[in-house]
Motif scaffolding. Structure first.
Motif, mmCIF file in Angstrom:
data_model
loop_
_atom_site.group_PDB
_atom_site.id
_atom_site.type_symbol
_atom_site.label_atom_id
_atom_site.label_comp_id
_atom_site.label_asym_id
_atom_site.label_seq_id
_atom_site.Cartn_x
_atom_site.Cartn_y
_atom_site.Cartn_z
ATOM 1 N N THR A 4 43.491 43.922 28.393
ATOM 2 C CA THR A 4 44.715 44.085 27.607
ATOM 3 C C THR A 4 45.798 44.820 28.387
ATOM 4 N N VAL A 5 45.446 45.388 29.529
ATOM 5 C CA VAL A 5 46.435 46.046 30.383
ATOM 6 C C VAL A 5 46.803 45.089 31.500
ATOM 7 N N ALA A 6 48.001 45.228 32.029
ATOM 8 C CA ALA A 6 48.473 44.326 33.075
ATOM 9 C C ALA A 6 47.594 44.440 34.311
ATOM 10 N N LEU A 7 47.503 43.344 35.057
ATOM 11 C CA LEU A 7 46.613 43.273 36.206
ATOM 12 C C LEU A 7 46.847 44.384 37.226
ATOM 13 N N ASP A 8 48.088 44.801 37.399
ATOM 14 C CA ASP A 8 48.350 45.822 38.414
ATOM 15 C C ASP A 8 47.665 47.144 38.084
ATOM 16 N N ARG A 9 47.440 47.419 36.803
ATOM 17 C CA ARG A 9 46.820 48.683 36.399
ATOM 18 C C ARG A 9 45.298 48.629 36.475
ATOM 19 N N VAL A 10 44.715 47.465 36.273
ATOM 20 C CA VAL A 10 43.262 47.354 36.263
ATOM 21 C C VAL A 10 42.710 46.889 37.603
ATOM 22 N N LEU A 11 43.593 46.514 38.508
ATOM 23 C CA LEU A 11 43.178 45.920 39.783
ATOM 24 C C LEU A 11 42.173 46.779 40.567
ATOM 25 N N PRO A 12 42.352 48.119 40.651
ATOM 26 C CA PRO A 12 41.400 48.912 41.436
ATOM 27 C C PRO A 12 39.964 48.850 40.915
ATOM 28 N N LEU A 13 39.785 48.466 39.655
ATOM 29 C CA LEU A 13 38.453 48.430 39.054
ATOM 30 C C LEU A 13 37.813 47.059 39.129
ATOM 31 N N LEU A 14 38.595 46.066 39.478
ATOM 32 C CA LEU A 14 38.215 44.676 39.292
ATOM 33 C C LEU A 14 37.805 44.027 40.609
ATOM 34 N N ASP A 15 36.798 43.163 40.565
ATOM 35 C CA ASP A 15 36.455 42.343 41.725
ATOM 36 C C ASP A 15 37.450 41.182 41.787
ATOM 37 N N ALA A 16 38.675 41.527 42.105
ATOM 38 C CA ALA A 16 39.804 40.614 41.912
ATOM 39 C C ALA A 16 39.795 39.469 42.908
ATOM 40 N N THR A 17 40.265 38.313 42.451
ATOM 41 C CA THR A 17 40.467 37.164 43.318
ATOM 42 C C THR A 17 41.807 37.303 44.031
ATOM 43 N N GLU A 18 42.020 36.468 45.027
ATOM 44 C CA GLU A 18 43.293 36.494 45.750
ATOM 45 C C GLU A 18 44.460 36.195 44.815
ATOM 46 N N ASP A 19 44.272 35.255 43.897
ATOM 47 C CA ASP A 19 45.333 34.914 42.957
ATOM 48 C C ASP A 19 45.643 36.088 42.037
ATOM 49 N N GLU A 20 44.608 36.778 41.562
ATOM 50 C CA GLU A 20 44.825 37.933 40.698
ATOM 51 C C GLU A 20 45.548 39.047 41.453
ATOM 52 N N ARG A 21 45.194 39.252 42.705
ATOM 53 C CA ARG A 21 45.872 40.283 43.497
ATOM 54 C C ARG A 21 47.339 39.940 43.714
ATOM 55 N N ASP A 22 47.612 38.680 43.947
ATOM 56 C CA ASP A 22 48.997 38.278 44.150
ATOM 57 C C ASP A 22 49.811 38.474 42.871
ATOM 58 N N LEU A 23 49.254 38.058 41.728
ATOM 59 C CA LEU A 23 49.957 38.255 40.456
ATOM 60 C C LEU A 23 50.199 39.736 40.194
ATOM 61 N N ALA A 24 49.183 40.562 40.453
ATOM 62 C CA ALA A 24 49.322 42.005 40.224
ATOM 63 C C ALA A 24 50.438 42.605 41.065
ATOM 64 N N SER A 25 50.598 42.116 42.288
ATOM 65 C CA SER A 25 51.616 42.661 43.181
ATOM 66 C C SER A 25 53.033 42.347 42.706
ATOM 67 N N ARG A 26 53.171 41.403 41.796
ATOM 68 C CA ARG A 26 54.491 40.974 41.332
ATOM 69 C C ARG A 26 54.898 41.582 39.988
ATOM 70 N N VAL A 27 54.003 42.338 39.385
ATOM 71 C CA VAL A 27 54.294 42.932 38.076
ATOM 72 C C VAL A 27 55.272 44.095 38.230
ATOM 73 N N ARG A 28 56.272 44.107 37.376
ATOM 74 C CA ARG A 28 57.231 45.212 37.318
ATOM 75 C C ARG A 28 57.080 45.927 35.980
ATOM 76 N N THR A 29 57.377 47.213 35.953
ATOM 77 C CA THR A 29 57.384 47.962 34.693
ATOM 78 C C THR A 29 58.633 48.838 34.633
ATOM 79 N N ILE A 30 58.885 49.395 33.463
ATOM 80 C CA ILE A 30 60.029 50.268 33.232
ATOM 81 C C ILE A 30 59.515 51.650 32.827
ATOM 82 N N ASP A 31 60.062 52.675 33.431
ATOM 83 C CA ASP A 31 59.699 54.059 33.120
ATOM 84 C C ASP A 31 60.430 54.462 31.833
#
Length: 459
Positions: A292-319
């Motif tokens: 339920t959290v965006a891929l960029d936040r859960v990525l360090p815990l996940l056995d991520a695929t290359e596609d998932e890593r690429d998507l995570a790198s493109r996520v933006r958030t607002i403070d």
């Protein structure tokens, strides 16, 4: 997994996150005969839809305004026997002039709304459906450019201040039109669709939105808070989630929290009356995983695929921050928008404040963080409230949010949301929450239910 495929009945699904999306997924899964294990790192449930109690009154920290398009929220209230109530009035408070001014009605005059609805029917008729992939590519251009191109700058004047005050950014930058128009859709601008019956036009949950999610959690088999996930591994036979010991556990529909250790059999759950577990790490084994959290936040815990890593790198958030505080000499009972520019907000500017109850000095203030620390943010807030005649007396709570996960316009045009949808079910993993759905309560609930009904109706 193909979107038309249906897993066999009786699945065990590990849901990471106990906000609105995660609890909705679990609620729907168990309604369909599956079992959900919900893991939440925070000490309580509800996420951005949480509430806090001060002096016997409940204050919503994030979401709290529901429109007539909030049919999923209304259905949950009816199902759980909860009541709605009208929201407090919405005003525009000119930060520079220090006075209440009327909102700009231009979009609802001179045919602007009709022009918008015509464009919507022709170019993005599915905007009201759950998710964003169906409309993303055609709405990839910056919102301000898109509005000017279609002769709809009045829409920015009428709806822009509310949009920016809710933490979604500003229409003067490169934020894609998709997000502004999804906001407008859920604000009730579009024609057609189902409408809430039996609730006020603009409503909220009596007793706070946190009450709604506590009631949902009480119906679930296994909701755990204070859980720290160490790793997630996915394989052909299932998903293994390793969690740290010492979780706070909510089980069996009682809604009462028990401090129990997480040991025992992988993935097992006793009821509320079951024995406490021995201390020690735990492996939760499930058939499927819902994030339920965006891929960029859960990525360090996940056995991520290359596609998932690429998507995570493109996520933006607002403070974006919520500050619960005591203040005096401010107007009572209302949600007050403080129109600001993107440059002002970047300095931690307060963009709205809310007084929910008459005779109370507790206010909920909403600010863009600007990267400021809590002390510096409070000083900016003190100055902003002074500018409209108020005095900040005491800060009760500061909640920082990695708000509105989204993608840039180039990624939208290249079909990034189609990529997100193509990943649904792959590696036994499903993504819900604000990234695929949009950062609104109704959007999160609708998309979470849609995912369950697309993939988890037993074959």
């Amino acid at each position: 997994m193909d979107q038309q495929a249906r897993p066999a009945g009786g699945r065990t699904v590990c849901v990471v996150g106990a906000g609105a999306a995660g609890l909705t997924v679990a609620h729907e899964l168990e309604r369909l005969g599956h079992r959900a294990v919900v893991l939440e790192s925070a000490g309580d449930i509800a996420g951005k839809a949480a509430s806090a109690e001060v002096d016997g009154h409940v204050y919503d920290l994030g979401a709290h305004i529901c429109t007539m398009r909030y049919v999923e929220v209304a259905a949950l209230l009816d199902e759980l026997g909860l009541e709605s109530e009208p929201i407090t009035p919405i005003h525009v408070h000119d930060l520079h002039g220090g006075r209440i001014v009327p909102s700009d009605p231009a979009f609802f005059q001179r045919g602007s709304m009709e022009r918008y609805l015509s464009v919507r029917r022709e170019e993005f008729p599915d905007l009201g459906r759950p998710g964003l992939a169906h409309s993303a590519a055609v709405l990839a251009r910056p919102a301000g450019e898109w509005l000017r191109e279609h002769g709809l700058t009045s829409m920015a004047g009428t709806l822009g201040p509310g949009y920016s005050s809710c933490g979604y950014g500003f229409l003067t930058g490169d934020l894609p039109a998709l997000y502004f128009l999804k906001y407008a859709e859920m604000a009730g601008v579009s024609e057609g669709g189902r409408w809430v019956r039996g609730h006020p036009v603009l409503f909220t949950v009596k007793g706070g939105l946190g009450l709604l999610w506590r009631r949902v959690a009480e119906r679930l088999t296994d909701v755990r808070t204070g859980v720290r996930v160490d790793s997630i591994e996915r394989g052909p036979e299932g998903v293994t989630v390793r969690v740290r010991p010492g979780e706070t556990r909510r089980e069996g529909g009682s809604g009462e929290e028990q401090d129990t250790a997480a040991g025992g059999a992988p993935g097992a759950a006793e009821g509320a009356s079951g024995p406490a577990r021995d201390a020690g790490p735990e492996e939760i084994v499930a058939d499927d995983l819902v994030l339920t959290v965006a891929l960029d936040r859960v990525l360090p815990l996940l056995d991520a695929t290359e596609d998932e890593r690429d998507l995570a790198s493109r996520v933006r958030t607002i403070d974006y921050r919520t500050v619960l505080c005591r203040a005096s000499d401010l107007p009572p009972e209302g949600f007050y928008i403080l129109p600001s520019t993107a440059e002002e907000a970047a300095g931690g500017r307060c963009v709205a404040y809310h007084s929910r109850y008459a005779g109370q000095d507790v206010y909920t203030c909403y600010c863009y963080g600007g990267g400021l620390g809590p002390a510096a943010l409070v000083e900016v807030l003190r100055g902003d409230l002074a500018q409209v005649g108020g005095v900040l007396r005491e800060v009760l709570r500061v909640e920082p949010w990695a708000y509105m996960p989204h993608f840039g316009g180039e990624d939208l045009a290249a079909g990034i949301y189609d990529r997100v949808e193509a990943l649904q079910g792959r590696n036994r993993t499903y993504q819900v929450g604000s990234l695929p759905a949009f950062e609104l309560l109704e959007s999160n609930i609708a998309y979470a239910r849609d995912i369950v009904h697309r993939f988890f109706i037993p074959s």
